[in-house]
Design a protein around this motif. Structure first.
Motif, PDB file in Angstrom:
ATOM      1  N   LEU A   1       0.792  -1.227   0.000  1.00 20.53           N
ATOM      2  CA  LEU A   1       0.000   0.000   0.000  1.00 20.53           C
ATOM      3  C   LEU A   1       0.832   1.289   0.000  1.00 20.53           C
ATOM      4  O   LEU A   1       0.266   2.376   0.120  1.00 20.53           O
ATOM      5  N   THR A   2       2.134   1.193  -0.169  1.00 16.35           N
ATOM      6  CA  THR A   2       2.993   2.380  -0.194  1.00 16.35           C
ATOM      7  C   THR A   2       4.054   2.235  -1.280  1.00 16.35           C
ATOM      8  O   THR A   2       4.700   1.182  -1.377  1.00 16.35           O
ATOM      9  N   ILE A   3       4.238   3.286  -2.080  1.00 16.80           N
ATOM     10  CA  ILE A   3       5.296   3.317  -3.086  1.00 16.80           C
ATOM     11  C   ILE A   3       6.095   4.599  -2.892  1.00 16.80           C
ATOM     12  O   ILE A   3       5.533   5.690  -2.926  1.00 16.80           O
ATOM     13  N   LYS A   4       7.390   4.464  -2.663  1.00 18.94           N
ATOM     14  CA  LYS A   4       8.273   5.625  -2.528  1.00 18.94           C
ATOM     15  C   LYS A   4       8.787   5.975  -3.925  1.00 18.94           C
ATOM     16  O   LYS A   4       9.407   5.147  -4.586  1.00 18.94           O
ATOM     17  N   ILE A   5       8.522   7.209  -4.369  1.00 20.40           N
ATOM     18  CA  ILE A   5       8.927   7.599  -5.715  1.00 20.40           C
ATOM     19  C   ILE A   5      10.011   8.670  -5.673  1.00 20.40           C
ATOM     20  O   ILE A   5      10.196   9.371  -4.676  1.00 20.40           O
ATOM     21  N   PHE A   6      10.713   8.780  -6.776  1.00 19.72           N
ATOM     22  CA  PHE A   6      11.787   9.748  -6.956  1.00 19.72           C
ATOM     23  C   PHE A   6      11.510  10.502  -8.252  1.00 19.72           C
ATOM     24  O   PHE A   6      11.362   9.899  -9.313  1.00 19.72           O
ATOM     25  N   VAL A   7      11.401  11.818  -8.141  1.00 15.92           N
ATOM     26  CA  VAL A   7      11.183  12.678  -9.307  1.00 15.92           C
ATOM     27  C   VAL A   7      12.509  13.358  -9.619  1.00 15.92           C
ATOM     28  O   VAL A   7      13.110  13.998  -8.739  1.00 15.92           O
ATOM     29  N   PHE A   8      12.981  13.244 -10.859  1.00 12.94           N
ATOM     30  CA  PHE A   8      14.330  13.695 -11.167  1.00 12.94           C
ATOM     31  C   PHE A   8      14.438  14.283 -12.577  1.00 12.94           C
ATOM     32  O   PHE A   8      13.571  14.061 -13.440  1.00 12.94           O
ATOM     33  N   ASN A   9      15.494  15.033 -12.758  1.00 18.18           N
ATOM     34  CA  ASN A   9      15.830  15.579 -14.069  1.00 18.18           C
ATOM     35  C   ASN A   9      16.459  14.455 -14.891  1.00 18.18           C
ATOM     36  O   ASN A   9      17.509  13.924 -14.509  1.00 18.18           O
ATOM     37  N   PRO A  10      15.878  14.052 -16.004  1.00 19.07           N
ATOM     38  CA  PRO A  10      16.431  12.930 -16.769  1.00 19.07           C
ATOM     39  C   PRO A  10      17.843  13.187 -17.281  1.00 19.07           C
ATOM     40  O   PRO A  10      18.571  12.247 -17.598  1.00 19.07           O
ATOM     41  N   ALA A  11      18.252  14.463 -17.347  1.00 20.04           N
ATOM     42  CA  ALA A  11      19.613  14.779 -17.771  1.00 20.04           C
ATOM     43  C   ALA A  11      20.603  14.675 -16.608  1.00 20.04           C
ATOM     44  O   ALA A  11      21.813  14.742 -16.811  1.00 20.04           O
ATOM     45  N   ASN A  12      20.075  14.538 -15.377  1.00 19.80           N
ATOM     46  CA  ASN A  12      20.927  14.454 -14.195  1.00 19.80           C
ATOM     47  C   ASN A  12      20.285  13.472 -13.206  1.00 19.80           C
ATOM     48  O   ASN A  12      19.862  13.856 -12.114  1.00 19.80           O
ATOM     49  N   PRO A  13      20.220  12.194 -13.588  1.00 25.18           N
ATOM     50  CA  PRO A  13      19.389  11.227 -12.856  1.00 25.18           C
ATOM     51  C   PRO A  13      19.879  10.850 -11.463  1.00 25.18           C
ATOM     52  O   PRO A  13      19.134  10.210 -10.716  1.00 25.18           O
ATOM     53  N   THR A  14      21.098  11.222 -11.088  1.00 17.89           N
ATOM     54  CA  THR A  14      21.593  10.846  -9.763  1.00 17.89           C
ATOM     55  C   THR A  14      21.411  11.957  -8.733  1.00 17.89           C
ATOM     56  O   THR A  14      21.662  11.750  -7.551  1.00 17.89           O
ATOM     57  N   LYS A  15      20.966  13.131  -9.151  1.00 20.60           N
ATOM     58  CA  LYS A  15      20.804  14.254  -8.231  1.00 20.60           C
ATOM     59  C   LYS A  15      19.486  14.125  -7.474  1.00 20.60           C
ATOM     60  O   LYS A  15      18.411  14.107  -8.071  1.00 20.60           O
TER      61      LYS A  15
END
Length: 221
Positions: free
Chosen positions: A129-143
């Protein structure tokens, strides 16, 4: 038992928020309908939190109930906050800002341009019942931090059957913006096995939205 910090912190926010709005309804220009709705939300959330934190009632049912309440209540209180903040006739004291969680805007340039980045979304972890998401700049995916001049992350969610095609934009529901790029999203037991679709976008300090990123989807466990 492992409690989600977001859900617990929202409990304490809602307690203070509703109490202050009820006591200062006229000054805040909050309608009777809004006041009644907030009081009902607080009553229900107390019951859901009690069941969620009680070892004898903790489980998928109590998680589902509080997830559903958080999802609807946080959007509603966010709209009330925006309504109060945008009303030029209302002057908020320091006490009011603390109780309502409406901090003063930090000084910024006359106009910060809207980001032209189309952010991507992925999930970092998935628990029942929980999903942790990450929103990121595709040109800088590790930031993990926000991009320059980005004040918040906006996002929309749609729920479909597992094998359904990508839904139209009109099927997505706008969510409360997040100050961080990594955050939990919550689901209810009736949504298990369905597919969640998420579209993210960046907001500048004045709340103007940049372009949407590509939809991301995953199954709800």
């Amino acid at each position: 038992m492992k409690f989600n910090v977001t859900l617990v912190l929202y409990y304490f926010f809602l307690k203070e928020f509703v109490a202050y709005v009820v006591a200062n309804q006229a000054n805040l220009n909050v309608s009777d309908t809004q006041k009644t709705t907030l009081e009902g939300m607080w009553t229900n959330y107390q019951g859901f939190m009690n069941a969620y934190t009680n070892p004898t009632t903790y489980g998928p049912g109590s998680e589902s109930n509080i997830h559903g309440a958080y999802n609807t209540d946080s959007i509603y209180t966010g709209r009330i906050q925006g309504q109060i903040k945008s009303n030029p006739a209302i002057t908020l004291t320091g006490t009011a800002r603390l109780a309502l969680d409406i901090p003063e805007d930090k000084p910024h340039r006359t106009h910060v341009p809207v980001s032209d980045i189309r952010p991507s979304v992925t999930f970092l972890s998935k628990t029942p019942l929980t999903i942790k998401i990450f929103v990121f700049n595709p040109a800088n995916p590790t930031k993990k931090g926000k991009e320059k001049d980005v004040a918040a992350v906006g996002y929309r969610i749609a729920i479909t059957d597992a094998d359904a095609a990508a839904p139209a934009l009109s099927a997505y529901e706008l969510q409360l913006p997040k100050k961080k790029t990594v955050f939990d999203t919550f689901y209810t037991s009736d949504q298990v096995g369905k597919r969640v679709w998420i579209i993210a976008f960046y907001l500048n300090p004045t709340g103007e939205a940049g372009p949407d990123g590509e939809p991301f989807s995953t199954l709800i466990a």
